[in-house]
Design an enzyme around this catalytic site. Structure first.
Site, PDB file in Angstrom:
ATOM      1  N   GLY A 208       0.836  -1.210   0.000  1.00 37.53           N
ATOM      2  CA  GLY A 208       0.000   0.000   0.000  1.00 37.53           C
ATOM      3  C   GLY A 208       0.858   1.241   0.000  1.00 37.53           C
ATOM      4  O   GLY A 208       2.061   1.176  -0.288  1.00 37.53           O
ATOM      5  N   ASN A 209       0.250   2.378   0.289  1.00 34.79           N
ATOM      6  CA  ASN A 209       1.028   3.622   0.404  1.00 34.79           C
ATOM      7  C   ASN A 209       0.363   4.538   1.428  1.00 34.79           C
ATOM      8  O   ASN A 209      -0.696   4.210   1.955  1.00 34.79           O
ATOM      9  CB  ASN A 209       1.191   4.291  -0.966  1.00 34.79           C
ATOM     10  N   PHE A 210       0.997   5.665   1.693  1.00 37.84           N
ATOM     11  CA  PHE A 210       0.545   6.528   2.795  1.00 37.84           C
ATOM     12  C   PHE A 210      -0.546   7.531   2.417  1.00 37.84           C
ATOM     13  O   PHE A 210      -0.847   8.432   3.193  1.00 37.84           O
ATOM     14  CB  PHE A 210       1.735   7.308   3.372  1.00 37.84           C
ATOM     15  N   SER A 211      -1.147   7.399   1.243  1.00 28.74           N
ATOM     16  CA  SER A 211      -2.166   8.386   0.843  1.00 28.74           C
ATOM     17  C   SER A 211      -3.328   8.387   1.845  1.00 28.74           C
ATOM     18  O   SER A 211      -3.854   7.335   2.214  1.00 28.74           O
ATOM     19  CB  SER A 211      -2.689   8.038  -0.556  1.00 28.74           C
ATOM     20  N   ALA A 276      -3.727   7.536  -5.193  1.00 28.91           N
ATOM     21  CA  ALA A 276      -2.347   7.054  -5.307  1.00 28.91           C
ATOM     22  C   ALA A 276      -2.450   5.555  -5.597  1.00 28.91           C
ATOM     23  O   ALA A 276      -2.470   4.734  -4.679  1.00 28.91           O
ATOM     24  CB  ALA A 276      -1.591   7.318  -4.018  1.00 28.91           C
TER      25      ALA A 276
END
Ligand code: CTP
Length: 402
Positions: A208-211, A276
């Site tokens: 995943g990512n930090f969006s 994102a």
């Protein structure tokens, strides 16, 4: 609709002046900047201190400040305002307005104004029904001023009839729906993506990512507030939309996001891809939890579909397509590359080198790069205000299309 609007609230001498306090609070809550201007007799009904405290601005009453020898320029204030609302408006002040008299600051501002003027009369029923008052109302309407009709009910005199100033809540919805009808976004359909995507590795892990989804959600709120219907397709975030015109569809992975976008694309007038999206996903999702081993672990990844690029290949001339670019180096040239290869109308660039911009922050610092080479660089500001800048650019493009 009233977000950022500069409003002059004109209060004249009626018992309904007490309702001006609630009206100020509601307008401020809508994001408006409110300057209260009172007639002298209005101050007998409600104190300027109450209204200045609520509006966070000194109340204006007199044209001149005799102690300092300076003056409150009625012309400057008239040009400052995006709209003027008289609430309550007495029969007396209305008569002066219809005759062009300007014997106080408020009336002088009215005469000098170029913006829309709304008026909410408040008076006893017989005063309201008097042909002189009715004629004055018609005159103001002929001037292009907009009547917020008084409601029917018990009046301060004890009589029952029409003459009560409308309730502040109704006045605010009256103003809001007026601006909604005028908005070029009214009736438009916007498709927005937001947040991260999660690409599963096994039943308990993902890439995943930090969006946070804040930028996409702020755009959805701004568009909905200005009259658009919004389909907001979001990856996993902890946000919920407020506006009833936002239809939230939650997804997990890039491929689910793509499927939802494809369903909504045809009817969309505006498409903004603020998510994102993961560029890669595991080729195989392990059916069982992957056990720890002492040797290193390899996970084979394959590219996901670039949703924005796909929208770019399918979009029609009439659809406005907006993408984002989050860059760490060669920001402008990288963003321009994406703008052209993905067939966008404009791209919103933010650099991770700018403090306070990007994932997780409440603020963002963006540049808008357009297909025609135009560049607009904005200061660091709250994401809700960045959303207003982006939506303004969309409206500008829509107006150019007409
Ligand atoms: N985007 C998308 N689908 C993807 C990847 C990106 O719709 N699979 C969209 C994003 O929503 C954003 C824009 O493409 O509007 C740019 O995303 P970004 O990650 O900055 O660019 P990429 O094209 O993926 O390029 P790179 O990561 O190599 O910079």
């Amino acid at each position: 609709m009233l977000q950022g609007k500069k409003i002059i609230l004109g209060v004249t001498g009626s018992i309904a002046a007490f309702k001006a306090a609630t009206l100020v609070r509601l307008l401020i809550k809508e994001g408006a900047d409110v300057q209260v201007v009172m007639s002298k007799s209005a101050t007998d009904f409600i104190t300027p201190l109450t209204l200045s405290t609520l509006s966070k601005r000194p109340v204006l009453i007199e044209p001149f400040k005799t102690d300092t020898g300076s003056w409150n320029s009625h012309v400057d204030w008239a040009l400052w305002a995006d709209l003027i609302i008289f609430a309550p408006l007495t029969a007396n002040s209305m008569a002066k307005m219809s005759n062009g008299q300007a014997d106080n600051l408020l009336l002088a501002i009215y005469l000098a104004a170029r913006c829309p003027v709304f008026f909410a009369p408040a008076m006893d029923l017989d005063m309201f029904e008097h042909p002189a008052t009715q004629k004055n109302i018609s005159t103001l309407e002929e001037f292009g001023n907009i009547l917020i009709p008084p409601s029917f009910g018990e009046l301060a005199s004890g009589l029952i009839g029409q003459g009560r100033m409308d309730e502040p809540e109704n006045i605010v919805s009256f103003l809001t729906s007026y601006f909604k009808k005028k908005s070029p976004l009214n009736g438009k359909f916007a498709l927005i993506t937001a947040g991260p995507t999660y690409e599963r590795i096994d039943p308990v892990r993902y890439i995943g990512n930090f969006s946070s989804g804040k930028m996409g959600f702020a755009l959805a709120e701004t568009l909905a507030m200005q009259g658009a219907k919004v389909k907001l397709i979001s990856g996993p975030v902890s946000l919920t939309p407020i506006n009833r015109n936002i239809d939230l569809v939650t997804v997990e992975s890039a491929s689910e996001m793509l499927d939802e976008c494809m369903k909504a694309l045809e009817n969309a007038d505006i498409i903004i891809m603020a998510a994102a999206v993961a560029d890669y996903r595991p080729v195989n999702i392990a059916p069982e939890k992957i056990k720890k081993k002492t040797v290193s672990l390899q996970i084979e990844l394959e590219p996901t579909t670039d949703i924005l690029a796909k929208m770019g290949t399918m979009k029609t001339e009439k659809q406005i397509l907006v993408g984002f670019a989050l860059e760490t180096n060669d920001e402008n040239s990288e963003a321009i590359k994406k703008l052209n290869t993905k067939n966008l109308d404009f791209i919103v660039l933010n650099s991770l080198r700018d403090a306070g911009a990007g994932f997780g922050y409440e603020t963002n610092k963006v540049s808008i790069l357009e297909r025609n080479g135009n560049e607009t660089h904005f200061d660091l500001k709250p994401k809700s205000e960045v959303a207003i800048d982006i939506v303004s650019k969309i409206k500008e493009l829509m107006n150019n299309q007409l």
